[in-house]
Design an enzyme around this catalytic site. Structure first.
Site, PDB file in Angstrom:
ATOM      1  N   HIS A   1      42.484   8.679 -32.906  1.00  0.00           N
ATOM      2  CA  HIS A   1      41.426   9.407 -33.612  1.00  0.00           C
ATOM      3  C   HIS A   1      41.478  10.896 -33.272  1.00  0.00           C
ATOM      4  O   HIS A   1      41.483  11.759 -34.157  1.00  0.00           O
ATOM      5  CB  HIS A   1      40.062   8.813 -33.233  1.00  0.00           C
ATOM      6  N   GLU A   2      41.519  11.205 -31.978  1.00  0.00           N
ATOM      7  CA  GLU A   2      41.495  12.609 -31.571  1.00  0.00           C
ATOM      8  C   GLU A   2      42.794  13.322 -31.940  1.00  0.00           C
ATOM      9  O   GLU A   2      42.785  14.512 -32.293  1.00  0.00           O
ATOM     10  CB  GLU A   2      41.227  12.721 -30.068  1.00  0.00           C
TER      11      GLU A   2
ATOM     12  N   HIS B   1      42.601  14.464 -35.401  1.00  0.00           N
ATOM     13  CA  HIS B   1      41.853  15.719 -35.539  1.00  0.00           C
ATOM     14  C   HIS B   1      42.778  16.925 -35.371  1.00  0.00           C
ATOM     15  O   HIS B   1      42.679  17.910 -36.115  1.00  0.00           O
ATOM     16  CB  HIS B   1      40.735  15.785 -34.500  1.00  0.00           C
TER      17      HIS B   1
END
Length: 807
Positions: free
Chosen positions: A434-435, A438
């Site tokens: 997820h990160e 980003h």
């Protein structure tokens, strides 16, 4: 800190702050919102409800504020709660009724808070609840340690923050701290109830009534320091958070506009720094003290070389460094070289997938110099909470955070901060993909800084939903299960801001992104062309058009959505149907078995959602072995896990995943005789937790340091701080606050400013309180120094952009 664990110490995640309580039914009641609206006796229906009712209470619509959550209804509930408290004799059934009434009241305040421009409950009602809480704490059974009794105590003490009446209850809550000792500390659920004092202190920041109360009762600061010093032994136990929070919240009192309160709190923090220096066993207290002083009284840190302290700490806490072949540099607390290499492989695979899904052509956006990204991985949530904020400036009430910085700066360091949820051979890095998404999305899809991306709204659904999609693809069960709780329109999801709840931001964001990618990929291409060129105003306009265009299609698409596991062969979605030879094993009930050598007996047990502990054990004479599998029949020759040893005493435990729960589903087991066995007890132990009621979103209370002409995005739920240093030669400072949410936003953020202290709604020098969240101040300046700002949301918060200019 919501788990009941005996000594010796096993560190607990600081994020786990709410109760984990039995999911066993208390009574077969009609307790959902619609049924309560028809109930002739509301208080009785609430009192006899079971835990499953809580979720519906907290998720009720704002219409309930006109009936079951009206002030009149709550007044009647308050009378019933007070009567229950007066007759409380420590019995479990009485405690359950008190907890039910308490959670109902908390739910009402939660729904009102999230309803937007709705009149607040009266101070008189809050005061009546405060008196009831005091009456409860005065009861000799208030601090009993049974499961139900602790539930009652936790609910009422947590209510203090909902009703914002700590000045009326603080004396009683401080008195309860005196019952903390090495014996009571073993029950961390009970300790967490005491910790609600410190939750309330944090929730009363900038509350003028609270600051006035403390100005007249500064002895509480002395008492909190003494409590921490007298109970330093607890720093080596699972109850350490109570001592830590006592000192941390004392430090937060430095924000008080009262000089005596501020001075006393500063002195306590300075003594904490001397007692727990950086590098000592419990130096997280030094970090907490430095954090509070740097936020609210930086002048008290003169002479301290903070940059060197950060370098020293980083070298000690994150000693391992591994460069991937791609852009990632992994710094970790405990990853082996093999694990770091595996993390590189995961990131490389995710990067390749990202470029294919987003069709980037592997071309970064203009002016983006974030060619590398540092991945800082802490060993566990405790270390993440203890150290990451000091080292990197991130917030820690989350599962990790990406810090983009200024991508146009060639010397910038892009970084995401993460932690491991288990420390075995697996990576177990929470939100790794997820990160990393980003980082990739910001570099290849989003021109400019994070504030630039958010400047016109209608983008949060993509930023968070796309990161979730890249992690889960079609396998996001929690998001799909959310649909049954009530659909959102696509237009609503597109209008999401960071001031909304996590379900709307992440799970509904995922659903919107998945819908657009699967059904309208060309529209996504068009949107990304806008964001890659920095046309975020046009992005917002186009997203609104698309929402209206596809609302109906999105609703129909949701109806047919199902979970598709990524590895169906290894993780079947549908459990094997039990045959005549497979017997259901009831949880928490022992059966006795006997058998011959080489005989096999087959069972299955269904593990429900919200299971916090699941284990299967055999105990008895002879030599039997235990074999288990998930969603397929287990045999001694075909199984997934076993702990077989000589004899018939074996246990298999299933660990909770990153959510804190054991994976739900059907588990099969085989009891096989290696030799003859007899009188062997087979037991499946399952502990479940009530679904955690939602809490009000928490603000990052660290003041944001502003620079002239540089806009800052701020999400304000209730209270935020900012400051700017004004140099010599400036005669006026102008401050703009701009609403970043949709045009129909009901948020209202007011702006306060002061030169000498942190402002509050009552104690300030300058204020802008227009309706909505668009505010403006022009402040005359006569000398260099700091200007302090407070952003206060009296009801519903908002996403805002804040910018200052010097003239």
């Amino acid at each position: 800190m919501s788990h009941l664990l005996p000594f010796p110490r096993r560190r607990l995640a600081l994020a786990c702050l709410l109760a984990s309580i039995s999911g066993a039914s208390f009574g077969q009641t009609q307790c959902d919102v619609a049924q309560l609206q028809q109930s002739p006796d509301l208080a009785t229906a609430i009192s006899s409800a079971d835990y499953a009712c809580y979720s519906g209470w907290f998720s009720a619509s704002s219409d309930t504020l006109n009936n079951i959550y009206s002030e009149a209804s709550l007044s009647r509930v308050q009378v019933a709660l007070h009567q229950a408290v007066q007759t409380y004799q420590g019995e479990a059934e009485q405690a359950r009724a008190i907890e039910n009434l308490g959670e109902y009241v908390r739910a009402a305040y939660y729904v009102r808070y999230n309803a937007g421009n709705v009149a607040a409950f009266s101070d008189l009602l809050g005061q009546q609840f405060a008196h009831t809480i005091n009456a409860f704490l005065a009861n000799p059974h208030a601090l009993d340690q049974g499961r139900e009794q602790v539930g009652a105590m936790k609910s009422l003490t947590l209510m203090v923050d909902n009703i914002k009446q700590l000045p009326l209850t603080m004396d009683a809550m401080m008195l309860a701290l005196q019952q903390f000792n090495p014996e009571t500390a073993k029950n961390t659920q009970w300790v967490d109830g005491l910790n609600n004092l410190f939750r309330s202190m944090a929730g009363h920041i900038a509350n003028d009534a609270f600051y006035r109360y403390l100005a007249s009762n500064t002895q509480h600061i002395d008492m909190l320091e003494k409590f921490a010093n007298d109970n330093a032994w607890a720093l080596d136990t699972d109850a350490d958070f109570l001592v830590f929070n006592a000192l941390r919240e004392t430090g937060r009192l430095i924000a008080s506009p009262d000089k005596a309160t501020k001075q006393k709190a500063v002195q306590v923090m300075q003594r904490v720094m001397a007692r727990y220096p950086l590098g000592s066993e419990h130096d997280k207290l030094w970090l907490a003290a430095v954090e509070m002083l740097s936020y609210f009284a930086p002048e008290a840190l003169n002479g301290l070389d903070l940059p060197q302290a950060k370098r020293d700490l980083a070298a000690r806490v994150l000693p391992n460094r591994h460069e991937c072949q791609g852009p990632a540099i992994i710094r970790s607390q405990d990853l082996t070289p093999e694990q770091a290499a595996k993390a590189c492989d995961v990131l490389a695979a995710k990067e390749a997938d990202f470029h294919q899904v987003a069709n980037t052509g592997m071309q970064p956006v203009a002016d983006d110099h974030n060619q590398r990204v540092e991945v800082a991985v802490f060993a566990n949530n405790d270390s993440y909470v203890d150290y990451s904020a000091f080292l990197f400036g991130n917030t820690t009430d989350n599962g990790g955070q990406y810090l983009e910085g200024n991508p146009a700066d060639e010397h910038n360091t892009a970084r995401f901060v993460a932690y491991r949820y288990a420390n075995g051979e697996e990576l177990s890095i929470l939100n790794l993909e997820h990160e990393y998404t980003h980082y990739l999305d910001a570099r290849f899809n989003q021109y400019g800084s994070f504030s630039d991306n958010l400047a016109h709204g209608y983008v949060v659904w993509w930023l968070e939903g796309f990161a979730e999609y890249m992690h889960y693809k079609q396998g996001y069960q929690a998001a799909i299960e959310l649909i049954a709780q009530g659909k959102m329109s696509l237009s609503q999801v597109f209008a999401t801001s960071y001031s909304h709840d996590t379900n709307r931001i992440y799970r509904w964001g995922y659903l919107a992104v998945r819908f657009m990618l699967e059904n309208h990929p060309q529209e996504v291409e068009g949107l990304l062309a806008l964001s890659r060129s920095g046309q975020f105003e046009q992005w917002a306009q186009q997203v609104q058009t698309l929402g209206q265009q596809y609302d109906g299609e999105f609703a129909r698409w949701l109806d047919g959505l199902e979970v598709t596991p990524e590895n169906p062969d290894t993780d079947p979605d549908t459990p094997t149907e039990p045959s005549d030879g497979v017997t259901q094993l009831q949880a928490n009930q022992s059966i006795t078995l006997s058998g011959k050598a080489y005989s096999e007996k087959l069972f299955y047990v269904d593990v429900p959602a919200n299971t916090t502990h699941f284990s299967v054990a055999i105990e008895g004479d002879g030599d039997a072995d235990l074999y288990m599998s998930y969603n397929q029949v287990a045999h001694y020759y075909d199984f997934e896990v076993s702990k077989f040893v000589d004899g018939s005493n074996e246990e298999i435990q299933f660990a909770a995943d990153a959510s804190g729960y054991v994976k739900p589903g059907r588990y099969y087991l085989s009891v096989t005789g290696r030799g003859r066995y007899q009188a062997v007890n087979l037991t499946a132990t399952i502990d479940t937790a009530a679904p955690t009621p939602p809490t009000q979103e928490q603000d990052d209370l660290a003041p944001v340091m502003l620079q002239s002409g540089q806009a800052q995005h701020l999400t304000v739920h209730q209270q935020r701080y900012a400051a700017v240093y004004v140099p010599e030669g400036v005669s006026e400072v102008r401050i703009w606050l701009s609403d970043l949410t949709s045009s129909d936003s009901q948020g209202n953020v007011n702006l306060y400013a002061s030169r000498e202290h942190w402002p509050t709604p009552e104690q300030h020098q300058f204020a802008s309180r227009y309706a909505g969240s668009n505010q403006y101040l022009a402040i005359p300046v006569e000398q260099a120094g700091y200007l302090h700002f407070s952003l206060n949301a009296p009801q519903q918060g908002d996403d805002v952009e804040m910018v200052v200019y010097f003239h």
